[in-house]
Design an enzyme around this catalytic site. Structure first.
Site, PDB file in Angstrom:
ATOM      1  N   HIS A   1      -5.800  -6.555  -0.524  1.00 25.75           N
ATOM      2  CA  HIS A   1      -5.915  -5.108  -0.711  1.00 25.75           C
ATOM      3  C   HIS A   1      -4.815  -4.579  -1.641  1.00 25.75           C
ATOM      4  O   HIS A   1      -3.734  -4.200  -1.186  1.00 25.75           O
ATOM      5  CB  HIS A   1      -5.820  -4.449   0.674  1.00 25.75           C
ATOM      6  CG  HIS A   1      -6.245  -3.020   0.712  1.00 25.75           C
ATOM      7  ND1 HIS A   1      -6.954  -2.482   1.749  1.00 25.75           N
ATOM      8  CD2 HIS A   1      -6.062  -2.002  -0.162  1.00 25.75           C
ATOM      9  CE1 HIS A   1      -7.190  -1.203   1.524  1.00 25.75           C
ATOM     10  NE2 HIS A   1      -6.650  -0.887   0.361  1.00 25.75           N
TER      11      HIS A   1
ATOM     12  N   HIS B   1      -4.103  -1.971  -5.067  1.00 30.05           N
ATOM     13  CA  HIS B   1      -4.594  -0.989  -6.040  1.00 30.05           C
ATOM     14  C   HIS B   1      -3.837  -1.213  -7.352  1.00 30.05           C
ATOM     15  O   HIS B   1      -2.631  -0.992  -7.414  1.00 30.05           O
ATOM     16  CB  HIS B   1      -4.372   0.439  -5.528  1.00 30.05           C
ATOM     17  CG  HIS B   1      -5.157   0.742  -4.290  1.00 30.05           C
ATOM     18  ND1 HIS B   1      -6.469   1.171  -4.320  1.00 30.05           N
ATOM     19  CD2 HIS B   1      -4.827   0.651  -2.971  1.00 30.05           C
ATOM     20  CE1 HIS B   1      -6.906   1.341  -3.076  1.00 30.05           C
ATOM     21  NE2 HIS B   1      -5.929   1.027  -2.241  1.00 30.05           N
TER      22      HIS B   1
ATOM     23  N   ASN C   1      -2.585   6.776   3.970  1.00 34.05           N
ATOM     24  CA  ASN C   1      -3.881   6.903   4.634  1.00 34.05           C
ATOM     25  C   ASN C   1      -4.442   5.521   4.961  1.00 34.05           C
ATOM     26  O   ASN C   1      -4.674   4.749   4.033  1.00 34.05           O
ATOM     27  CB  ASN C   1      -4.849   7.645   3.697  1.00 34.05           C
ATOM     28  CG  ASN C   1      -6.088   8.085   4.416  1.00 34.05           C
ATOM     29  OD1 ASN C   1      -6.099   8.144   5.644  1.00 34.05           O
ATOM     30  ND2 ASN C   1      -7.138   8.352   3.674  1.00 34.05           N
TER      31      ASN C   1
ATOM     32  N   ASP D   1      -2.133  -3.025   0.851  1.00 31.48           N
ATOM     33  CA  ASP D   1      -2.571  -1.680   0.437  1.00 31.48           C
ATOM     34  C   ASP D   1      -1.577  -1.096  -0.569  1.00 31.48           C
ATOM     35  O   ASP D   1      -1.289   0.111  -0.556  1.00 31.48           O
ATOM     36  CB  ASP D   1      -2.777  -0.734   1.633  1.00 31.48           C
ATOM     37  CG  ASP D   1      -3.610   0.498   1.243  1.00 31.48           C
ATOM     38  OD1 ASP D   1      -4.070   0.590   0.084  1.00 31.48           O
ATOM     39  OD2 ASP D   1      -3.791   1.375   2.103  1.00 31.48           O
TER      40      ASP D   1
HETATM   41  O1  DOR Z   1      -2.865   5.616   1.306  1.00 31.47           O
HETATM   42  C1  DOR Z   1      -3.844   5.232   0.684  1.00 31.47           C
HETATM   43  N1  DOR Z   1      -3.816   5.128  -0.655  1.00 31.47           N
HETATM   44  N2  DOR Z   1      -4.947   4.906   1.350  1.00 31.47           N
HETATM   45  C2  DOR Z   1      -6.109   4.623   0.707  1.00 31.47           C
HETATM   46  O2  DOR Z   1      -7.069   4.359   1.364  1.00 31.47           O
HETATM   47  C3  DOR Z   1      -6.192   4.685  -0.755  1.00 31.47           C
HETATM   48  C4  DOR Z   1      -4.873   4.491  -1.369  1.00 31.47           C
HETATM   49  C5  DOR Z   1      -4.820   4.865  -2.826  1.00 31.47           C
HETATM   50  O3  DOR Z   1      -5.712   4.500  -3.592  1.00 31.47           O
HETATM   51  O4  DOR Z   1      -3.829   5.494  -3.228  1.00 31.47           O
HETATM   52 ZN    ZN Z   2      -7.996   2.586   2.409  1.00 30.50          ZN
END
Ligand code: DOR
Ligand code: ZN
Length: 424
Positions: free
Chosen positions: A55, A57, A275, A302
Site C-alpha cells: 500500500h 501512494h 484516514n 499507506d
Molecule cells: O490517510 C489517507 N491518505 N488515507 C487514504 O485512504 C488515502 C491516503 C491518500 O491518498 O492520501
Molecule cells: Zn485508504
C-alpha cells in the site's frame, strides 16, 4: 557486479556468507570466497528478504509536486523495500490499462524497486461503474489487486460485481473500509477525545460495518478480499471469525496504527491526520496482538505524501495521510522487537504472496532471486522530516528515535542502497 556479503545473520541466525551473482544468491554458507567480488563486511548485520509494501501512494501521474515514482521508489529502497504496490488514486486515476502501464514503466525506468500498480475498482474512484478490470489484468502491468483506496466501494452491488469479476483471474479486491454516511465531515476517531475537542468523529463502526458486509460478500462469491489499513479492535474480531470460517480474506495494518493513538490529535498538528484516523490504546493493543497471531497478514505503510500546502494548514483543511516507507521497519522493530521471522513474514513474505510477486519474499538461499535488505539492529536513528527521500515531509515520527538502520538493499543482486545511501 558480484557482491560477497560476509558474516551476515540470516533472520537472526548464525553468521553466513552470501554471494550475489547474476541476480541470484549464487552461494550461501561459511568461508565463501569469490575472486573479483566486492566484499561487504556484514558483521553484526541482519539479512531479511527485501520488504514488500502492499500500500504505497506514489502520486504520479498528476501530483508530482508531492511524490514521483522515482522519489517514492528511492524512499522505499532506503526503507529496505524491493517491491511496492502503487495505489490507484492518481490524477488521472489508474482505472485503465494505459495508466497502469504508464506507472509500471515509470517504475522500471527508476529501477529502484519493483513497482506493481494497483488498478481502480470503479471509474474515476466514483463508485458508480466498474473500471476495465480485465484490460488492466491482461496489460503489461498484469494487475492483480484492485482498490478504490482513499474511497470505499460502498455500493454493495458494485462490490459484489467486482468480487465476481476478479475471481475469474484469481484477483483481489482491496477495500478501504469506510461507510461514508457514518463519516461525513469526520476529523478524527470518535471517542472521548473527539468529544472533548469538539471535532466530528469517525466511529469505529464505520469501518467494522463495511468489513462485516464485505466478508459476507466474499464468502458468498468465493472471491479474494483484502482489507486495507485495519484500525480497530472490532475489525480484528470480525476478521478473526471470518478466517476461522475459511473466508478468503486478508488484512493489513499500518505502522502508525501500531504505534500512535488519537491522543496525538490534541496537538492539532495535522501531521497526525490520517484516514482511517489514529485510534485508542485498546485498538493499538488489539492490532499488535492480531499481527502476532496472524489475523492481520501484513504490515503495509499507506505511505501518503502530501505537499506543505496540503498538509501544513489548519487541521480541518489538511489532507489525511502520512509518510511511511522510510520508517516502517524501525517502527516494527520498536513495536515487536527483534522478532525477525515475524517481521519477515508480515513485511515481506505475506505481502509478496498476496500481491503475487513471485521473486520477492523468498528466503535468501542458494538459487533464490537476490532481493534482500541488510539491517543494523543496534543502531538507533532520530527521524528527520527534512531529510526524507520522499518529495514530501509529512512524517508523524519526526524527532522520534527508533531502532534499526537499513544499511543495504539489493534488487536482483544490484545494490539500490549501500552504506545507508541510495546508489542512484
Ligand atoms: O490517510 C489517507 N491518505 N488515507 C487514504 O485512504 C488515502 C491516503 C491518500 O491518498 O492520501
Ligand atoms: Zn485508504
Amino acid at each position: 557486479m558480484t557482491f560477497l556479503i560476509k558474516g551476515v545473520s540470516l533472520l537472526g541466525g548464525e553468521p553466513t556468507d552470501l554471494l550475489l551473482r547474476d541476480g541470484v544468491v549464487a552461494e550461501a554458507g561459511t568461508g565463501v570466497s569469490a575472486a573479483g567480488a566486492q566484499v561487504i563486511d556484514a558483521d553484526g548485520l541482519v539479512a531479511l528478504p527485501g520488504l514488500v509494501d502492499l500500500h504505497t501512494h506514489l502520486r504520479e501521474p498528476g501530483r508530482e509536486d508531492a511524490e514521483t515514482v522515482e522519489t517514492g521508489s528511492r524512499a522505499a529502497a532506503l526503507g529496505g523495500y524491493t517491491a511496492v504496490c502503487a495505489m490507484a488514486n492518481t490524477e488521472p486515476v489508474a482505472d485503465t490499462a494505459g495508466v497502469v502501464e504508464q506507472v509500471w514503466r515509470l517504475g522500471r525506468r527508476a529501477g529502484l524497486v519493483d513497482v506493481q500498480p494497483v488498478g481502480a475498482v470503479t471509474v474515476g474512484l466514483r463508485g458508480e461503474h466498474l473500471a476495465e478490470l480485465g484490460a488492466m489484468a491482461t496489460s503489461a502491468a498484469a494487475v492483480r489487486i484492485f482498490s478504490d483506496d482513499g474511497h470505499c466501494v460502498s455500493d454493495p452491488r458494485l462490490m459484489r460485481r467486482a468480487l465476481e469479476y476478479v475471481q475469474a483471474f484469481d484477483g483481489t479486491v482491496a477495500q478501504h473500509a469506510e461507510e461514508p454516511r457514518l463519516t461525513e465531515n469526520a476529523q478524527m476517531h470518535e471517542g472521548e477525545i473527539s468529544a472533548r475537542l469538539g471535532l466530528t468523529g469517525w466511529p469505529a463502526v464505520a469501518e467494522e460495518a463495511i468489513i462485516a458486509r464485505d466478508v459476507l460478500l466474499a464468502e458468498h462469491v468465493g472471491a479474494r478480499l483484502h482489507i486495507c489499513h485495519v484500525s480497530t479492535a472490532g475489525s480484528v474480531e470480525i476478521l478473526r471469525a471470518a478466517k476461522a470460517r475459511g473466508v478468503r480474506v486478508s488484512a493489513e495494518v499500518t505502522p502508525h496504527h501500531l504505534l500512535l493513538t488519537d491522543e496525538r490529535t490534541t496537538t492539532y498538528d495535522p501531521v497526525f491526520k490520517v484516514n482511517p484516523p489514529l485510534r485508542t490504546g485498546a485498538d493499538v493493543a488489539a492490532l499488535r496482538q492480531a499481527v502476532a497471531d496472524g489475523v492481520i497478514d501484513a504490515i503495509a505503510t499507506d505511505h501518503a505524501p502530501h505537499t506543505v500546502e496540503d498538509k501544513e494548514c489548519e487541521w480541518a483543511y489538511a489532507r489525511p495521510g502520512m509518510l511511511g516507507l522510510q520508517t516502517a521497519l524501525p517502527v516494527a522493530l520498536e513495536v515487536f522487537g527483534q522478532q525477525w521471522d515475524l517481521i519477515a513474514e508480515r513485511m515481506s513474505r505475506a505481502p509478496a504472496r498476496l500481491a503475487g510477486l513471485d521473486g520477492h519474499g523468498r528466503h535468501p538461499a542458494t538459487g533464490e532471486p537476490a532481493n534482500l535488505t541488510l539491517v543494523d539492529p543496534t543502531a538507533r536513528v532520530s527521524v528527520d522530516a527534512t531529510a526524507q527521500a520522499s518529495r514530501s515531509r509529512n512524517t508523524p515520527f519526526a524527532r522520534m528515535t527508533l531502532p534499526g538502520r537499513v544499511v543495504a538493499t539489493f534488487l536482483r543482486g544490484e545494490p539500490t542502497v549501500l552504506d545507508g545511501k541510495a546508489s542512484r
